[in-house]
Design an enzyme around this catalytic site. Sequence first.
Site, short mmCIF file in Angstrom:
data_model
loop_
_atom_site.label_atom_id
_atom_site.label_comp_id
_atom_site.label_asym_id
_atom_site.label_seq_id
_atom_site.Cartn_x
_atom_site.Cartn_y
_atom_site.Cartn_z
N ASP A 64 0.85 -1.18 0.00
CA ASP A 64 0.00 0.00 0.00
C ASP A 64 0.89 1.23 0.00
O ASP A 64 2.11 1.13 0.19
CB ASP A 64 -1.01 -0.03 1.16
CG ASP A 64 -0.37 0.11 2.53
OD1 ASP A 64 0.84 -0.18 2.66
OD2 ASP A 64 -1.10 0.48 3.47
N TYR A 66 2.94 4.80 0.69
CA TYR A 66 3.57 5.44 1.84
C TYR A 66 2.50 6.25 2.58
O TYR A 66 1.64 6.88 1.96
CB TYR A 66 4.68 6.39 1.39
CG TYR A 66 5.86 5.71 0.72
CD1 TYR A 66 6.58 4.71 1.36
CD2 TYR A 66 6.27 6.10 -0.55
CE1 TYR A 66 7.68 4.11 0.76
CE2 TYR A 66 7.37 5.50 -1.16
CZ TYR A 66 8.06 4.51 -0.51
OH TYR A 66 9.15 3.93 -1.11
N HIS A 187 11.45 -8.88 0.34
CA HIS A 187 11.12 -7.46 0.22
C HIS A 187 12.37 -6.61 0.48
O HIS A 187 13.23 -6.98 1.29
CB HIS A 187 10.03 -7.10 1.23
CG HIS A 187 9.36 -5.80 0.97
ND1 HIS A 187 9.87 -4.61 1.44
CD2 HIS A 187 8.24 -5.49 0.29
CE1 HIS A 187 9.07 -3.62 1.07
NE2 HIS A 187 8.08 -4.12 0.36
#
Length: 222
Positions: A64, A66, A187
């Site tokens: 999603d 910042y 990630h």
Amino acid sequence: MAQITGDWLPAVRAEFAKPYYRELYTFLQKEYRNVTVYPPADQIFNALHLTPLGKVKVVILGQDPYHNVHQAHGLCFSVPEDQKEIPPSLINIFRELHDDVGCKMPQTGCLTKWAQQGVLLLNTVLTVRAHQANSHRGHGWEQFTDAIIQAVEQQDRPIVYMLWGSPAQTKSVMVTNPRHLVLKAPHPSPLSAYRGFFGCRHFSQCNEFLQAHGETPIDWQL
């Protein structure tokens, strides 16, 4: 919300008539009216505006936006040109770019140049409340961005997916087109980058794949 135009519109138009999207639209109207939401409403679909469906060469999935002031502008991992502070995950992306393909550390965290070359910088959730990560998860965006991924999947040409982290990698089951390449790594967050994001060499692998199939490689240098 900003309108979706160009060749994305026929690809996702059917979603607008579905109950989940009407509920999402109502939810967002209320959120933007009553609380601070990022990105600004006219920037929600920037990833689609900057990268037409017919030009997509690479898909990078974020989670999603910042959630701090003046960071989100509709492209995953990217911040606006005039934002001086580069977020930690993006710094790690730039580090891997340097080690992989020799890119110099840029002065900007704005990834618009990538988007304009065909890199779809797509978050799976496109809005967020200020200072509340994942606050718009589960309200319908996931279904809508799945429709975007499905539209890309139907493109019968070489496309590279870079799936970083477990949430992004759950989307790999949607990628069945044999002409597409899926690259997976941890990630780039400081919490996980050392578990295999550093050294994944996704950027060079992407360009090698594109060139091998007659496509122009991405100029990753910002």
